[in-house]
Design a protein around this motif. Structure first.
Motif, PDB file in Angstrom:
ATOM      1  N   ASP A 205      -3.338  -0.183   9.880  1.00 60.42           N
ATOM      2  CA  ASP A 205      -2.986  -0.963   8.654  1.00 60.42           C
ATOM      3  C   ASP A 205      -3.508  -0.431   7.364  1.00 60.42           C
ATOM      4  O   ASP A 205      -2.765  -0.628   6.252  1.00 60.42           O
ATOM      5  CB  ASP A 205      -3.183  -2.386   8.989  1.00 60.42           C
ATOM      6  CG  ASP A 205      -2.210  -2.962   9.899  1.00 60.42           C
ATOM      7  OD1 ASP A 205      -1.272  -2.458  10.497  1.00 60.42           O
ATOM      8  OD2 ASP A 205      -2.838  -4.255  10.459  1.00 60.42           O
ATOM      9  N   MET A 208      -1.577   2.604   6.260  1.00 55.80           N
ATOM     10  CA  MET A 208      -0.074   2.276   5.770  1.00 55.80           C
ATOM     11  C   MET A 208      -0.207   1.617   4.494  1.00 55.80           C
ATOM     12  O   MET A 208       0.784   2.031   3.774  1.00 55.80           O
ATOM     13  CB  MET A 208       0.497   1.414   6.870  1.00 55.80           C
ATOM     14  CG  MET A 208       0.734   1.940   8.142  1.00 55.80           C
ATOM     15  SD  MET A 208       2.070   3.408   7.718  1.00 55.80           S
ATOM     16  CE  MET A 208       2.367   3.758   9.553  1.00 55.80           C
ATOM     17  N   ALA A 209      -1.249   0.849   4.042  1.00 54.77           N
ATOM     18  CA  ALA A 209      -1.514   0.144   2.892  1.00 54.77           C
ATOM     19  C   ALA A 209      -1.489   1.357   1.859  1.00 54.77           C
ATOM     20  O   ALA A 209      -0.983   1.475   0.522  1.00 54.77           O
ATOM     21  CB  ALA A 209      -2.331  -0.680   2.887  1.00 54.77           C
ATOM     22  N   ASN A 212       1.499   3.124   0.958  1.00 50.86           N
ATOM     23  CA  ASN A 212       2.430   2.278   0.043  1.00 50.86           C
ATOM     24  C   ASN A 212       2.055   2.253  -1.140  1.00 50.86           C
ATOM     25  O   ASN A 212       2.788   1.861  -2.312  1.00 50.86           O
ATOM     26  CB  ASN A 212       2.400   0.893   0.585  1.00 50.86           C
ATOM     27  CG  ASN A 212       3.258   1.008   2.043  1.00 50.86           C
ATOM     28  OD1 ASN A 212       3.968   1.730   2.409  1.00 50.86           O
ATOM     29  ND2 ASN A 212       2.880  -0.468   2.655  1.00 50.86           N
ATOM     30  N   GLN A 213       0.814   2.727  -1.526  1.00 49.90           N
ATOM     31  CA  GLN A 213       0.287   2.834  -2.865  1.00 49.90           C
ATOM     32  C   GLN A 213       0.425   4.127  -3.627  1.00 49.90           C
ATOM     33  O   GLN A 213      -0.202   4.550  -4.760  1.00 49.90           O
ATOM     34  CB  GLN A 213      -1.348   2.446  -3.173  1.00 49.90           C
ATOM     35  CG  GLN A 213      -1.433   0.695  -2.588  1.00 49.90           C
ATOM     36  CD  GLN A 213      -3.050   0.849  -2.497  1.00 49.90           C
ATOM     37  OE1 GLN A 213      -3.666   1.200  -3.167  1.00 49.90           O
ATOM     38  NE2 GLN A 213      -3.222  -0.258  -1.482  1.00 49.90           N
ATOM     39  N   ARG A 234       4.581   8.372   8.891  1.00 50.61           N
ATOM     40  CA  ARG A 234       4.994   8.172   7.939  1.00 50.61           C
ATOM     41  C   ARG A 234       5.106   9.605   7.191  1.00 50.61           C
ATOM     42  O   ARG A 234       5.649   9.761   5.974  1.00 50.61           O
ATOM     43  CB  ARG A 234       4.020   7.534   6.737  1.00 50.61           C
ATOM     44  CG  ARG A 234       3.911   5.876   7.078  1.00 50.61           C
ATOM     45  CD  ARG A 234       5.037   5.090   6.700  1.00 50.61           C
ATOM     46  NE  ARG A 234       5.222   5.167   5.295  1.00 50.61           N
ATOM     47  CZ  ARG A 234       4.697   4.227   4.556  1.00 50.61           C
ATOM     48  NH1 ARG A 234       3.750   3.333   5.072  1.00 50.61           N
ATOM     49  NH2 ARG A 234       4.703   4.140   3.178  1.00 50.61           N
ATOM     50  N   LYS A 236       3.162  11.848   6.029  1.00 57.09           N
ATOM     51  CA  LYS A 236       2.121  12.263   5.250  1.00 57.09           C
ATOM     52  C   LYS A 236       1.064  13.317   5.867  1.00 57.09           C
ATOM     53  O   LYS A 236       1.310  13.483   6.863  1.00 57.09           O
ATOM     54  CB  LYS A 236       1.390  10.824   4.744  1.00 57.09           C
ATOM     55  CG  LYS A 236       2.341   9.713   4.163  1.00 57.09           C
ATOM     56  CD  LYS A 236       3.063  10.220   3.037  1.00 57.09           C
ATOM     57  CE  LYS A 236       3.820   9.189   2.431  1.00 57.09           C
ATOM     58  NZ  LYS A 236       4.482   9.430   1.046  1.00 57.09           N
TER      59      LYS A 236
END
Length: 366
Positions: A205, A208-209, A212-213, A234, A236
């Protein structure tokens, strides 16, 4: 990996301890040396505990019938650790490796009652006549990983998923940032604290956060492969820690900072066998072969690989020190000078690190 014992009690992952034993055939003339290993997490396909278990296997491979090893996995740091360590000592283990900082005090306590047993507190710092300590200069690998991340990041924004705000972790965060900024002076690192070493869902998590940034490459100081798996999911990039994680992130992994315990463990077992074992403290890094850069991903250009390996040679030769201010002074992320221009931190200063370097977006969790 370590933290204070109070935090260890509060944050430990309470798995049911599982005893596993891999006996070698007994030597014809005398009993083999029984060696115990205590692990803070399960033995996974990669990660902190995996590397220690590879070290255990290296001892068996090197010493064969002269040794018999036992390991206990998923042992919480605290009262359970004392019980497990004591049980190993009571059952004839003459050398015991305890592989997490939260085991330090339980190890010392048990050692007082078993003066003829040798103990090795991995990442601990307190010694006794029959308790030695050892750790690795993980920050050297972190600096090299930062160089790779700086070359590979398209945004110049990296993420870092961290366990606990203790010196070992702060060293890694700062070295990674300094390495990244050595090739991209404007690079930044977004920091997330978890207050645990091993919680795969929370590790995922957090990664993932960060993605998202706007983070496009992530590093971590936790014990599972969850961050690498998140990067793979993702699309990345990530730096593997403890061990090579390309099996989890074949497209995501840039490089792995690997810990090599086999040589040290074998040396210490030999010392018990030949009667030369003495207490002491070892803090080894690239030069001693305890930290290694390997597992470059398929997306990493040869030029970047060669650059990282060249800087690794420089560190091994003493030509490069991650915490030396070769140009301008180094400042923390509040603007305070922490390394004067032309100066380098001493080992004592590195071991007491309590600041975050300029470029890190975050605070030290208290």
């Amino acid at each position: 990996m370590y933290k204070n014992l109070a935090a260890a009690l509060a944050a430990a992952c309470f798995f049911f301890p599982v005893f596993s034993q891999t006996p070698a055939a007994k030597a014809p003339s005398k009993e083999p040396l029984r060696i115990g290993f205590v692990y803070v997490t399960p033995v996974l396909d990669a990660g902190w505990t995996r590397q220690h278990d590879q070290g255990r296997r290296a001892v068996e491979a090197a010493l064969g019938r002269r040794v018999e090893t036992t390991f206990v996995e998923s042992v919480p740091e605290g009262a359970d650790a004392e019980r497990v360590i004591r049980d190993l000592a009571q059952t004839g283990h003459r050398l015991i490796f305890t592989t997490s900082f939260g085991y330090m005090e339980p190890t010392l306590k048990v050692a007082q009652d078993f003066p003829n047993v040798k103990f090795e507190s991995i990442t601990g710092y307190k010694q006794a006549p029959n308790v030695a300590t050892a750790n690795a200069r993980y920050y050297e690998g972190r600096y090299l990983a930062g160089i790779a991340a700086g070359r590979m990041s398209q945004t110049g924004v990296a993420g870092y998923v961290a366990g606990f705000p203790i010196p070992e972790v702060l060293q890694g965060i700062n070295a990674f940032t300094l390495g990244m900024r050595s090739v991209n002076p404007k690079a930044t690192v977004k920091l997330v604290w978890l207050d645990t070493w091993f919680d795969p869902p929370r590790e995922r998590d957090a990664a993932m956060a960060l993605f998202n940034q706007g983070v496009d490459v992530v590093s971590f100081h936790t014990a599972s492969t969850a961050v690498m798996a998140a990067a793979q999911e993702r699309g990345k990039l990530a730096v593997a820690y403890h061990s090579d994680m390309r099996s989890v992130g074949p497209d995501a992994q840039i490089v792995a900072v690997t810990h090599q315990w086999g040589g040290y463990y074998t040396q210490r077992a030999r010392a018990v066998l030949d009667g030369s074992w003495k207490s002491g403290d070892v803090w080894g890094g690239v030069r001693e072969g305890m930290i290694r850069m390997e597992g470059f991903g398929s997306k990493v250009p040869q030029a970047v690989q060669q650059e990282v390996l060249a800087r690794q040679k420089d560190i091994g030769a003493g030509k490069l020190q991650p915490f030396r201010a070769t140009g301008a002074a180094v400042r923390d992320n509040t603007g305070r000078e922490v390394i004067a221009r032309g100066q380098a931190l001493t080992d004592a200063q590195i071991l007491q690190m309590n600041w975050l370097v300029e470029g890190v977006q975050g605070k030290i969790a208290r």
